[in-house]
Design a protein around this motif. Structure first.
Motif, mmCIF file in Angstrom:
data_model
loop_
_atom_site.group_PDB
_atom_site.id
_atom_site.type_symbol
_atom_site.label_atom_id
_atom_site.label_comp_id
_atom_site.label_asym_id
_atom_site.label_seq_id
_atom_site.Cartn_x
_atom_site.Cartn_y
_atom_site.Cartn_z
ATOM 1 N N ARG A 179 0.849 -1.179 0.000
ATOM 2 C CA ARG A 179 0.000 0.000 0.000
ATOM 3 C C ARG A 179 0.891 1.237 0.000
ATOM 4 O O ARG A 179 1.790 1.361 0.818
ATOM 5 C CB ARG A 179 -0.883 0.003 1.238
ATOM 6 C CG ARG A 179 -1.779 1.244 1.314
ATOM 7 C CD ARG A 179 -2.743 1.152 2.463
ATOM 8 N NE ARG A 179 -3.627 0.024 2.230
ATOM 9 C CZ ARG A 179 -4.225 -0.669 3.202
ATOM 10 N NH1 ARG A 179 -4.030 -0.355 4.456
ATOM 11 N NH2 ARG A 179 -5.019 -1.664 2.913
ATOM 12 N N GLY A 180 0.642 2.122 -0.916
ATOM 13 C CA GLY A 180 1.339 3.399 -0.963
ATOM 14 C C GLY A 180 0.380 4.506 -0.584
ATOM 15 O O GLY A 180 -0.759 4.528 -1.048
ATOM 16 N N VAL A 181 0.825 5.403 0.286
ATOM 17 C CA VAL A 181 -0.018 6.534 0.679
ATOM 18 C C VAL A 181 0.769 7.825 0.509
ATOM 19 O O VAL A 181 1.982 7.855 0.684
ATOM 20 C CB VAL A 181 -0.545 6.407 2.127
ATOM 21 C CG1 VAL A 181 -1.416 5.180 2.286
ATOM 22 C CG2 VAL A 181 0.579 6.385 3.139
ATOM 23 N N ASP A 182 0.064 8.879 0.149
ATOM 24 C CA ASP A 182 0.676 10.195 0.000
ATOM 25 C C ASP A 182 -0.421 11.228 0.159
ATOM 26 O O ASP A 182 -1.599 10.951 -0.080
ATOM 27 C CB ASP A 182 1.330 10.332 -1.378
ATOM 28 C CG ASP A 182 2.416 11.405 -1.390
ATOM 29 O OD1 ASP A 182 2.050 12.603 -1.236
ATOM 30 O OD2 ASP A 182 3.585 11.068 -1.553
ATOM 31 N N PHE A 183 -0.025 12.445 0.567
ATOM 32 C CA PHE A 183 -1.004 13.525 0.711
ATOM 33 C C PHE A 183 -1.235 14.251 -0.610
ATOM 34 O O PHE A 183 -2.139 15.056 -0.732
ATOM 35 C CB PHE A 183 -0.584 14.519 1.800
ATOM 36 C CG PHE A 183 0.630 15.337 1.439
ATOM 37 C CD1 PHE A 183 0.483 16.567 0.830
ATOM 38 C CD2 PHE A 183 1.901 14.872 1.704
ATOM 39 C CE1 PHE A 183 1.597 17.324 0.486
ATOM 40 C CE2 PHE A 183 3.016 15.621 1.368
ATOM 41 C CZ PHE A 183 2.856 16.845 0.752
ATOM 42 N N SER A 184 -0.420 13.934 -1.606
ATOM 43 C CA SER A 184 -0.514 14.602 -2.904
ATOM 44 C C SER A 184 -1.382 13.801 -3.874
ATOM 45 O O SER A 184 -1.068 12.646 -4.194
ATOM 46 C CB SER A 184 0.891 14.768 -3.497
ATOM 47 O OG SER A 184 0.812 15.099 -4.865
ATOM 48 N N GLU A 185 -2.448 14.423 -4.349
ATOM 49 C CA GLU A 185 -3.304 13.772 -5.347
ATOM 50 C C GLU A 185 -2.515 13.427 -6.599
ATOM 51 O O GLU A 185 -2.723 12.376 -7.209
ATOM 52 C CB GLU A 185 -4.492 14.674 -5.696
ATOM 53 C CG GLU A 185 -5.491 14.816 -4.566
ATOM 54 C CD GLU A 185 -6.676 15.694 -4.950
ATOM 55 O OE1 GLU A 185 -7.040 15.739 -6.140
ATOM 56 O OE2 GLU A 185 -7.245 16.315 -4.036
ATOM 57 N N VAL A 186 -1.596 14.313 -6.980
ATOM 58 C CA VAL A 186 -0.774 14.080 -8.173
ATOM 59 C C VAL A 186 0.108 12.848 -7.986
ATOM 60 O O VAL A 186 0.228 12.009 -8.881
ATOM 61 C CB VAL A 186 0.078 15.330 -8.501
ATOM 62 C CG1 VAL A 186 1.058 15.045 -9.619
ATOM 63 C CG2 VAL A 186 -0.825 16.506 -8.864
ATOM 64 N N ALA A 187 0.736 12.709 -6.811
ATOM 65 C CA ALA A 187 1.603 11.557 -6.552
ATOM 66 C C ALA A 187 0.820 10.251 -6.582
ATOM 67 O O ALA A 187 1.264 9.259 -7.171
ATOM 68 C CB ALA A 187 2.306 11.715 -5.204
ATOM 69 N N VAL A 188 -0.348 10.231 -5.979
ATOM 70 C CA VAL A 188 -1.181 9.023 -5.969
ATOM 71 C C VAL A 188 -1.644 8.687 -7.385
ATOM 72 O O VAL A 188 -1.569 7.529 -7.814
ATOM 73 C CB VAL A 188 -2.377 9.177 -5.000
ATOM 74 C CG1 VAL A 188 -3.349 8.029 -5.138
ATOM 75 C CG2 VAL A 188 -1.874 9.289 -3.559
ATOM 76 N N ALA A 189 -2.092 9.679 -8.138
ATOM 77 C CA ALA A 189 -2.533 9.439 -9.515
ATOM 78 C C ALA A 189 -1.376 8.943 -10.390
ATOM 79 O O ALA A 189 -1.551 8.025 -11.205
ATOM 80 C CB ALA A 189 -3.131 10.719 -10.106
ATOM 81 N N THR A 190 -0.202 9.519 -10.203
ATOM 82 C CA THR A 190 0.979 9.085 -10.972
ATOM 83 C C THR A 190 1.324 7.641 -10.646
ATOM 84 O O THR A 190 1.612 6.844 -11.550
ATOM 85 C CB THR A 190 2.176 10.011 -10.680
ATOM 86 O OG1 THR A 190 1.832 11.342 -11.050
ATOM 87 C CG2 THR A 190 3.414 9.569 -11.447
ATOM 88 N N ALA A 191 1.310 7.284 -9.370
ATOM 89 C CA ALA A 191 1.606 5.895 -8.972
ATOM 90 C C ALA A 191 0.598 4.936 -9.579
ATOM 91 O O ALA A 191 0.972 3.878 -10.103
ATOM 92 C CB ALA A 191 1.603 5.775 -7.449
ATOM 93 N N ARG A 192 -0.666 5.291 -9.540
ATOM 94 C CA ARG A 192 -1.699 4.426 -10.126
ATOM 95 C C ARG A 192 -1.507 4.280 -11.628
ATOM 96 O O ARG A 192 -1.642 3.182 -12.176
ATOM 97 C CB ARG A 192 -3.086 4.988 -9.824
ATOM 98 C CG ARG A 192 -3.503 4.801 -8.384
ATOM 99 C CD ARG A 192 -4.856 5.426 -8.110
ATOM 100 N NE ARG A 192 -5.252 5.224 -6.726
ATOM 101 C CZ ARG A 192 -6.062 6.021 -6.053
ATOM 102 N NH1 ARG A 192 -6.587 7.091 -6.637
ATOM 103 N NH2 ARG A 192 -6.350 5.761 -4.803
#
Length: 143
Positions: free
Chosen positions: A15-28
Motif C-alpha cells: 500500500r502506498g499513501v501520499d497527501f498529494s493527489e498528483v503523486a497518488v494518480a501518478t503511482a496508479r
C-alpha cells in the motif's frame, strides 16, 4: 523460466499513501491494475494514519515525513517484529529558515527511547536514515 515481479516475491500486498493527489494518480498510472498494489490519498499530518489498520504492516517506509507525525502512530501500524524505515532531514543541519522541516535532536532521542528491539542509524550528510524494529510478541522488555 521468467522471474515474477518483485511484488509477487516479497509481499502479497503493498500500500502506498501520499497527501498529494498528483503523486497518488501518478503511482496508479505507472503501476496500472497490478494485483496486491493499492495507492491511497492520505494526509498523515492531519491524522490520516489513524485511518489505517493497526498491526497490519510488516514494513513502513517514511521519507521526509517524520518531523510532521508522531512516530508512535507508525509503530502501532506494525506487526510484532515489523520494521519502520525512516529517512529524515536533521533540523540542526538545515539553514536559511528550513530547520522546521527536520527532526530535532530531542525528538530523535525520544524516538530512540520508544523501546525498539533493534535500531540502526545511517547518516546521509544532512539526512539520517533509521531502521527501527518492533519487539516480537514474546519478547520482554527489561523496564
Amino acid at each position: 523460466m521468467s522471474t515474477p515481479p518483485p511484488s509477487t516475491i516479497w509481499a502479497s500486498r503493498s500500500r502506498g499513501v501520499d497527501f498529494s493527489e498528483v503523486a497518488v494518480a501518478t503511482a496508479r498510472d505507472r503501476q496500472g491494475e497490478r494485483n496486491g498494489l493499492d495507492f491511497r490519498l492520505l494526509d498523515a499530518d492531519r491524522g490520516g494514519l489513524g485511518l489505517l489498520p493497526a498491526g497490519e504492516f510488516d514494513l513502513i517506509t517514511c521519507r521526509l515525513l517524520l518531523p510532521f507525525v508522531d512516530a508512535r502512530a507508525n509503530r502501532r501500524l506494525l506487526v510484532p517484529g515489523g520494521r519502520l524505515l525512516v529517512t529524515t532531514w536533521l533540523a540542526e543541519r538545515q539553514r536559511g529558515g528550513r530547520e522546521s522541516i527536520g527532526l530535532r535532536s530531542a525528538s530523535l532521542d525520544l524516538l530512540r527511547s520508544f523501546g525498539w528491539s533493534a535500531m540502526a542509524e545511517y547518516p546521509l550528510d544532512d539526512l539520517l536514515c533509521l531502521l527501527l524494529t518492533t519487539r516480537f510478541a514474546l519478547e520482554r522488555t527489561s523496564r
